[in-house]
Design an enzyme around this catalytic site. Structure first.
Site, PDB file in Angstrom:
ATOM      1  N   CYS A 118       0.906  -1.249   0.199  1.00  0.00           N
ATOM      2  CA  CYS A 118      -0.029  -0.060  -0.141  1.00  0.00           C
ATOM      3  C   CYS A 118       0.875   1.218  -0.084  1.00  0.00           C
ATOM      4  CB  CYS A 118      -0.965   0.070   1.074  1.00  0.00           C
ATOM      5  SG  CYS A 118      -1.977  -1.509   1.233  1.00  0.00           S
ATOM      6  N   HIS A 255      -2.722   7.124   2.775  1.00  0.00           N
ATOM      7  CA  HIS A 255      -3.084   6.112   2.070  1.00  0.00           C
ATOM      8  C   HIS A 255      -4.517   5.905   2.666  1.00  0.00           C
ATOM      9  CE1 HIS A 255      -3.904   1.953   1.203  1.00  0.00           C
ATOM     10  NE2 HIS A 255      -3.742   1.358   2.431  1.00  0.00           N
ATOM     11  N   ASN A 285     -10.378   0.671   0.481  1.00  0.00           N
ATOM     12  CA  ASN A 285      -8.718   0.522   0.255  1.00  0.00           C
ATOM     13  C   ASN A 285      -8.345  -0.225  -0.997  1.00  0.00           C
ATOM     14  OD1 ASN A 285      -6.159  -0.223   0.687  1.00  0.00           O
ATOM     15  ND2 ASN A 285      -6.184  -0.989   2.849  1.00  0.00           N
TER      16      ASN A 285
HETATM   17  O1  UT7 Z   1      -3.737  -1.043   3.664  1.00  0.00           O
HETATM   18  C1  UT7 Z   1      -2.954  -1.927   4.472  1.00  0.00           C
HETATM   19  C2  UT7 Z   1      -3.248  -1.365   5.806  1.00  0.00           C
HETATM   20  N1  UT7 Z   1      -4.028  -1.732   6.439  1.00  0.00           N
HETATM   21  C3  UT7 Z   1      -4.825  -1.079   7.380  1.00  0.00           C
HETATM   22  O2  UT7 Z   1      -4.350   0.170   7.666  1.00  0.00           O
HETATM   23  C4  UT7 Z   1      -5.931  -1.588   8.459  1.00  0.00           C
HETATM   24  C5  UT7 Z   1      -5.734  -1.389   9.806  1.00  0.00           C
HETATM   25  N2  UT7 Z   1      -6.549  -1.924  10.667  1.00  0.00           N
HETATM   26  C6  UT7 Z   1      -8.059  -1.517  10.539  1.00  0.00           C
HETATM   27  O3  UT7 Z   1      -8.468  -0.620   9.614  1.00  0.00           O
HETATM   28  C7  UT7 Z   1      -9.096  -2.021  11.952  1.00  0.00           C
HETATM   29  O4  UT7 Z   1      -8.175  -2.559  12.683  1.00  0.00           O
HETATM   30  C8  UT7 Z   1     -10.240  -2.875  11.200  1.00  0.00           C
HETATM   31  C9  UT7 Z   1     -11.102  -2.086  10.175  1.00  0.00           C
HETATM   32  C10 UT7 Z   1      -9.572  -4.120  10.191  1.00  0.00           C
HETATM   33  C11 UT7 Z   1     -11.058  -3.468  12.183  1.00  0.00           C
HETATM   34  O5  UT7 Z   1     -11.408  -2.344  13.215  1.00  0.00           O
HETATM   35  P1  UT7 Z   1     -11.249  -2.890  14.608  1.00  0.00           P
HETATM   36  O6  UT7 Z   1     -11.834  -1.514  15.072  1.00  0.00           O
HETATM   37  O7  UT7 Z   1      -9.749  -2.652  14.811  1.00  0.00           O
HETATM   38  O8  UT7 Z   1     -11.991  -3.981  14.950  1.00  0.00           O
HETATM   39  P2  UT7 Z   1     -11.418  -5.116  15.636  1.00  0.00           P
HETATM   40  O9  UT7 Z   1     -10.557  -6.193  14.847  1.00  0.00           O
HETATM   41  O10 UT7 Z   1     -10.766  -4.976  16.981  1.00  0.00           O
HETATM   42  O11 UT7 Z   1     -12.587  -5.978  15.894  1.00  0.00           O
HETATM   43  C12 UT7 Z   1     -13.916  -5.623  16.914  1.00  0.00           C
HETATM   44  C13 UT7 Z   1     -15.024  -6.446  16.593  1.00  0.00           C
HETATM   45  C14 UT7 Z   1     -14.603  -8.077  17.080  1.00  0.00           C
HETATM   46  O12 UT7 Z   1     -15.414  -8.690  17.899  1.00  0.00           O
HETATM   47  P3  UT7 Z   1     -15.436  -9.001  19.289  1.00  0.00           P
HETATM   48  O13 UT7 Z   1     -14.209  -9.916  19.494  1.00  0.00           O
HETATM   49  O14 UT7 Z   1     -14.859  -7.487  20.158  1.00  0.00           O
HETATM   50  O15 UT7 Z   1     -16.490  -9.589  19.716  1.00  0.00           O
HETATM   51  C15 UT7 Z   1     -14.518  -8.602  15.635  1.00  0.00           C
HETATM   52  O16 UT7 Z   1     -14.841  -9.921  15.606  1.00  0.00           O
HETATM   53  O17 UT7 Z   1     -15.427  -6.208  15.566  1.00  0.00           O
HETATM   54  C16 UT7 Z   1     -15.884  -7.558  15.084  1.00  0.00           C
HETATM   55  N3  UT7 Z   1     -15.686  -7.522  13.548  1.00  0.00           N
HETATM   56  C17 UT7 Z   1     -16.786  -7.103  12.859  1.00  0.00           C
HETATM   57  N4  UT7 Z   1     -18.053  -7.003  13.120  1.00  0.00           N
HETATM   58  C18 UT7 Z   1     -18.886  -6.760  12.065  1.00  0.00           C
HETATM   59  C19 UT7 Z   1     -14.656  -7.514  12.713  1.00  0.00           C
HETATM   60  N5  UT7 Z   1     -15.036  -7.371  11.372  1.00  0.00           N
HETATM   61  C20 UT7 Z   1     -16.268  -7.089  11.629  1.00  0.00           C
HETATM   62  C21 UT7 Z   1     -17.220  -6.885  10.439  1.00  0.00           C
HETATM   63  N6  UT7 Z   1     -18.600  -6.649  11.085  1.00  0.00           N
HETATM   64  N7  UT7 Z   1     -16.807  -6.753   9.268  1.00  0.00           N
END
Ligand code: UT7
Length: 329
Positions: A118, A255, A285
């Site tokens: 990226c 990005h 993205n």
């Molecule tokens: O381009 C390369 C660089 N990449 C990035 O910059 C990505 C960086 N990371 C992010 O943008 C974020 O970490 C994400 C958008 C990928 C995820 O957001 P988050 O706020 O960090 O969520 P999380 O992974 O901490 O998950 C929180 C909760 C979890 O449930 P529990 O364990 O709290 O019950 C996940 O299972 O949200 C759940 N979850 C979802 N719920 C509904 C994860 N994905 C989803 C979803 N819909 N699509």
């Protein structure tokens, strides 16, 4: 840290392309356990564009170059080097850059792909501006393009809601009167490669066995942490090298991975969030394409004007990051 000398190079043209098919949050709701509210609140993404089954990165990149030529009539005959930033080439051993060379019949040019995921577009701009300013080449075509949908696991809700397909292209040419590349900063942290990757010939990284079988795997929280700590530090170094205060930045173009990441970086760097340009809302993205897509949207919306100072910053798998301060137009 000493102040860098502006590089005698300038971006003289830009074009972009996204595929026609829209994948909305409502569509994803029917595919995995997710919902529009979660996706918008956690990422800012509403839609993404998905390439057709027979549409690959070379097609996206060629369409972006075609769009550039329509808007900024210029001959490609004197292009001396084509650099394509991508990590999703159509074929692993055929550079997309060579497919572009063949399509536009560019007579005498070098052509290669660069993989900094990226951060690829900013790495490619870094390379192109350095070569042009050093007098090695006078005209370089830089393209950032990725077909993320081809490597996305649409059963994994933590990644499939993020990615989209697209490409952006620019020309970098020699400019002595008004040098436009004001500062560069590059960085990498290979120990973090395990946080976002795709398996290929090997499914082992630095001794760590990997999952995913050819599809992108990401530990979102770890990559998030990397982005909101490393990028602000990189921006601080970039501004110091340029000798410019952050208030002189007209547009911040990071990005487009996640709106919350952009908000956090803007706040930490003291750059007003209103100055951020992003393409994630309707394109998701798009990896190496996201920065040129955001810049092109800013130009089309009449925000970015000639003489504006832009701060571009890419980050992603590797882990890699790279920023430039560039004067536009
Ligand atoms: O381009 C390369 C660089 N990449 C990035 O910059 C990505 C960086 N990371 C992010 O943008 C974020 O970490 C994400 C958008 C990928 C995820 O957001 P988050 O706020 O960090 O969520 P999380 O992974 O901490 O998950 C929180 C909760 C979890 O449930 P529990 O364990 O709290 O019950 C996940 O299972 O949200 C759940 N979850 C979802 N719920 C509904 C994860 N994905 C989803 C979803 N819909 N699509």
């Amino acid at each position: 840290m000493s102040i860098s000398t502006p590089l005698q190079a300038r971006i003289t043209a830009i074009g972009s392309y996204v595929p026609a098919h829209i994948l909305s949050n409502a569509d994803l709701q029917g595919m995995v356990d997710t919902n529009d509210e979660w996706i918008v609140q956690r990422t800012g993404i509403k839609e993404r564009r998905i390439a057709a089954a027979n549409e690959f990165t070379s097609h996206l990149c060629i369409a972006a170059v075609q769009n550039m030529l329509t808007r900024y009539p210029s001959s490609l005959d004197d292009v001396e080097l084509i650099i394509v930033a991508t990590h999703t080439p159509d074929l692993p051993s055929t550079p997309v850059a060579c497919q572009i060379q063949a399509h536009f019949c560019i007579p005498e040019t070098g052509a290669y792909d660069l993989n900094a995921t990226c951060a690829g577009f900013t790495y490619a701009l870094h390379t192109a501006s350095g070569l042009v300013a050093a007098g090695v080449h006078s005209k370089v075509l830089v393209v950032g393009g990725d077909s993320m949908s081809k490597i996305t696991d649409y059963t994994d809700r933590s990644t499939c809601i993020l990615f989209g397909d697209g490409a952006g292209a620019v020309l970098v040419e020699r400019e002595e009167e008004r040098p436009a590349f004001l500062a560069h900063h590059l960085g990498s942290d290979g120990s973090g490669g395990k946080h976002v990757y795709r398996t290929g010939l090997s499914s082992n990284l630095n001794g760590i066995p990997l999952a995913g079988e050819g599809k992108l795997v990401q530990n979102g929280r770890e990559v998030y942490k990397f982005a909101v700590t490393t990028v602000p530090q990189g921006i601080e170094k970039l501004l110091m090298k340029s000798g410019l205060p952050h208030t002189t930045i007209d547009w911040f173009i990071p990005h487009s991975a996640n709106l919350r990441i952009i908000e956090s970086i803007s706040e930490k760097c003291g750059i007003a969030f209103e100055k951020a340009l992003y393409s994630l809302e309707y394109y998701g993205n798009t990896s190496a394409a996201s920065i040129p897509l955001s810049l092109d949207l800013g130009i089309k919306e009449g925000k970015v004007r000639s003489g504006d100072t832009l701060l571009l910053y890419g980050f992603g798998g590797g882990l890699t990051h790279s920023g430039l301060i560039v004067r536009w137009g």
